[in-house]
Design a protein around this motif. Sequence first.
Motif, PDB file in Angstrom:
ATOM      1  N   ALA A 150       0.913  -1.145  -0.092  1.00  0.00           N
ATOM      2  CA  ALA A 150       0.146  -0.060   0.022  1.00  0.00           C
ATOM      3  C   ALA A 150       0.760   1.043   0.105  1.00  0.00           C
ATOM      4  O   ALA A 150       0.579   2.273  -0.595  1.00  0.00           O
ATOM      5  N   MET A 151       1.691   1.035   0.682  1.00  0.00           N
ATOM      6  CA  MET A 151       2.987   2.496   0.998  1.00  0.00           C
ATOM      7  C   MET A 151       3.650   2.570  -0.508  1.00  0.00           C
ATOM      8  O   MET A 151       3.778   3.830  -0.951  1.00  0.00           O
ATOM      9  N   GLN A 170       7.570   9.399   1.180  1.00  0.00           N
ATOM     10  CA  GLN A 170       8.670   8.836   2.105  1.00  0.00           C
ATOM     11  C   GLN A 170       8.017   9.066   3.486  1.00  0.00           C
ATOM     12  O   GLN A 170       8.613   9.217   4.552  1.00  0.00           O
ATOM     13  N   GLY A 171       6.892  10.135   3.484  1.00  0.00           N
ATOM     14  CA  GLY A 171       6.418  10.889   4.693  1.00  0.00           C
ATOM     15  C   GLY A 171       5.567  10.365   5.589  1.00  0.00           C
ATOM     16  O   GLY A 171       5.085   9.206   5.364  1.00  0.00           O
ATOM     17  N   ALA A 172       5.009  11.069   6.598  1.00  0.00           N
ATOM     18  CA  ALA A 172       4.128  10.646   7.598  1.00  0.00           C
ATOM     19  C   ALA A 172       3.001   9.941   7.061  1.00  0.00           C
ATOM     20  O   ALA A 172       2.303   9.104   7.573  1.00  0.00           O
ATOM     21  N   GLY A 173       2.218  10.855   6.177  1.00  0.00           N
ATOM     22  CA  GLY A 173       1.173  10.303   5.565  1.00  0.00           C
ATOM     23  C   GLY A 173       0.794   9.065   4.987  1.00  0.00           C
ATOM     24  O   GLY A 173       0.263   8.294   5.499  1.00  0.00           O
ATOM     25  N   ASP A 199      10.876   6.276   4.657  1.00  0.00           N
ATOM     26  CA  ASP A 199      12.200   6.648   5.220  1.00  0.00           C
ATOM     27  C   ASP A 199      11.464   6.632   6.589  1.00  0.00           C
ATOM     28  O   ASP A 199      12.031   6.548   7.840  1.00  0.00           O
ATOM     29  N   ALA A 200      10.422   7.567   6.533  1.00  0.00           N
ATOM     30  CA  ALA A 200       9.627   8.059   8.121  1.00  0.00           C
ATOM     31  C   ALA A 200       9.585   6.694   8.888  1.00  0.00           C
ATOM     32  O   ALA A 200       9.740   6.973  10.043  1.00  0.00           O
ATOM     33  N   LEU A 201       9.071   5.663   8.282  1.00  0.00           N
ATOM     34  CA  LEU A 201       9.083   4.419   8.968  1.00  0.00           C
ATOM     35  C   LEU A 201      10.179   3.874   9.891  1.00  0.00           C
ATOM     36  O   LEU A 201      10.315   3.535  10.696  1.00  0.00           O
ATOM     37  N   ILE A 202      11.265   3.764   8.746  1.00  0.00           N
ATOM     38  CA  ILE A 202      12.719   3.381   9.180  1.00  0.00           C
ATOM     39  C   ILE A 202      13.274   4.243  10.345  1.00  0.00           C
ATOM     40  O   ILE A 202      13.663   3.707  11.092  1.00  0.00           O
ATOM     41  N   THR A 216       9.083  -2.419  10.387  1.00  0.00           N
ATOM     42  CA  THR A 216       9.874  -1.211  10.950  1.00  0.00           C
ATOM     43  C   THR A 216      11.344  -1.500  11.056  1.00  0.00           C
ATOM     44  O   THR A 216      12.518  -1.067  10.968  1.00  0.00           O
ATOM     45  N   ARG A 217      11.369  -2.589  11.768  1.00  0.00           N
ATOM     46  CA  ARG A 217      12.610  -3.244  12.351  1.00  0.00           C
ATOM     47  C   ARG A 217      13.613  -3.740  11.142  1.00  0.00           C
ATOM     48  O   ARG A 217      14.882  -3.193  11.342  1.00  0.00           O
TER      49      ARG A 217
END
Lengths: 268, 356
Positions: free
Chosen positions: B118-119, B125-128, B188-191, B269-270
């Motif tokens: 989905a992403m 790469q942002g929070a949204g 990137d925001a998640l990483i 995330t990890r």
Amino acid sequence: MLLEARGVHKAYGHVQVLHGVDFEAEAGKVTALIGDNGAGKSTLVKILSGALAPDAGELSLHDRRVRLTSPEHARSLGVETVYQDLALAPELGPAENVFAGRELLRPGLLGRLGVLDKKTMRARAQEAFTSMGTDVKDLDAAVAALSGGQRQSVAICRAVMWAKDLVFLDEPTAALGVRQTGKVLELVRRVADSGVGVVLISHNMTEVLEVADTVQVLRLGRRVAKLPASGTTVADLVGAMTGALDTPVTDARDDDRTDDRADERAAR
Amino acid sequence: MSATTGGGAAAAGAAPPPAQTPRTGAGPGVPSSSRPAWRRALSSSPAYMAVVLLVLVALFSLLAPDTFPTAANGRNVLTDVAVLLVMAVGTTYVLVAGGFDLSQGSVLVFAGVAAAKAMEALGGQGAGTVLVGIAVGLLAGTAWGAVNGLVITKLGVPALITTLGSTGAALGAAQLLSNGTDVRTVPDALISVAVQRPLTLSWLVWVAALVALVGGLVLATTRYGRHTQLIGSNAESARRAGIAVDRHTASLYVLNGALAGLAGLMSLTRFATTTISGHTTDGLQVITGVVLGGTSLFGGAGTVIGTVIGMFIPGVLNNGFVVLNVQAFWQQVAVGVVLVVAVYVDQLKRRRRNAA
Ligand SMILES: Nc1ncnc2c1ncn2[C@@H]1O[C@H](COP(=O)(O)OP(=O)(O)OP(=O)(O)O)[C@@H](O)[C@H]1O
Ligand SMILES: [Mg+2]
């Protein structure tokens, strides 16, 4: 009359189990229901406690006609049942069992979050166990660790705590020794003396005559006798149960009784 | 499964009690009655497993004093355990209710792949993008849980078979979605979340701690938790007490799926990739830890604090063996042995209690 049933019929498939049974129970009295294996006692109790729908017949509570749709419905009308298998949760304690499905919540926000009021439930259960003179002492032990008599006491106390009017007990002493049977019968008597009607199913005639006020006998799906316990002997009861002796029903509805018996004779 | 164990428990409730024992009339004949609460807590399974855990920690600290008992290594253990612990909290509920759920590892993978896809589709790469990914991951897990719950309660298929089926189906579906290759396009925001360490611990650890805390409180203090125990102890009794057994049971599988979804997001995330092939034994590892923590496989009893301890035993063993340079395969052997021995000892205690 607290509970009155008229002409209850029930068949399982082709097997007619109840042939128009009448039954009455009074407040503050122990009414015994006896009969041989397969006479239909448990079936009748299931119908009277809302667990089973009758094919025909009518039921009234406090002289008002009711159609019980479920055990919950019966319970909401103040009728509780202790089934033959007790239905306790063995891993949980006596207080937890007494309040199963009717847990008390803490006041305020915590309560709205569903937080239990364990302290009050415990105290109330303790109070019930003591006031009914049971020997359930350890509220922390799991029910699995209690003796048979103590377990029976927990089940009866649970029913009595919530029964405003009537309690059905299906063979509460069947698995117990002499001493514990005595305890449970004392409890049964105390419950009735507190004003609640008790219907007691039992195979033990002496026990029945000892604790009951009235005895109603079921044979082959018919009520064949309704006797006051005082003045009745074990031999009378056995006679009524087996049909050796035809005791008249001391009841207003003698007429259809005789018809029924004629049917029965014709059927043989 | 819940139906069978319920029947078993009902049978146990109706089993002929030891009627003729003379001491029963005396009341305190039950041995546990005289024991104070703190002694009972200490002899419980979680306490006993906590001792095992402490012994393991002490042992590895002695054997590798420079590498094992360090802050960095402690953080490693915590992060390793965090993802599994989130799922284990849900499985504790399912087992307490007399159910079973093998499928969490596959649901984790499915949720991770669904979120990553989905992403990827959204781009950015942002929070949204990350928020959408989180929602998709949680939903995907919840959906599998709902399927499990409905099949078990409405169709009456045993839980073991149902979740065995969804173990295969969810993994297959994940591979269909991703064409069998891991999705590496994690924003990137998640990483960046993975490298942050508020109060010295990773976000993953804090999330797991929060799930365990809330899960533990709900199980031990609320009506929802009490009904879960009642259903697992005697489903028939719960039904007669007016509890909506099927609805409650289904909700537990939904919850378990949602937590597997959350674990999928944590894993994403990890590792910054979907690690499709890395979770085949997660389901079993979770059940192992939960059972080590004293939750009964037969329903009716269990605590989240026990589960936390139970999850750390394999975690510490694994880490200790790595630190000691023992071949990783030994860890599996050790966990297997610990599990069987622990359950055996637990059953001995139960039998003694029931015989008393
Ligand atoms: N669910 C059922 N399906 C078919 N037949 C049934 C069912 N339940 C009871 N019966 C039959 O109905 C008859 C009456 O059963 P019931 O359990 O009411 O007897 P009872 O008087 O309680 O006997 P007991 O003293 O053995 O408990 C029996 O012949 C029994 O086989
Ligand atoms: Mg019966």
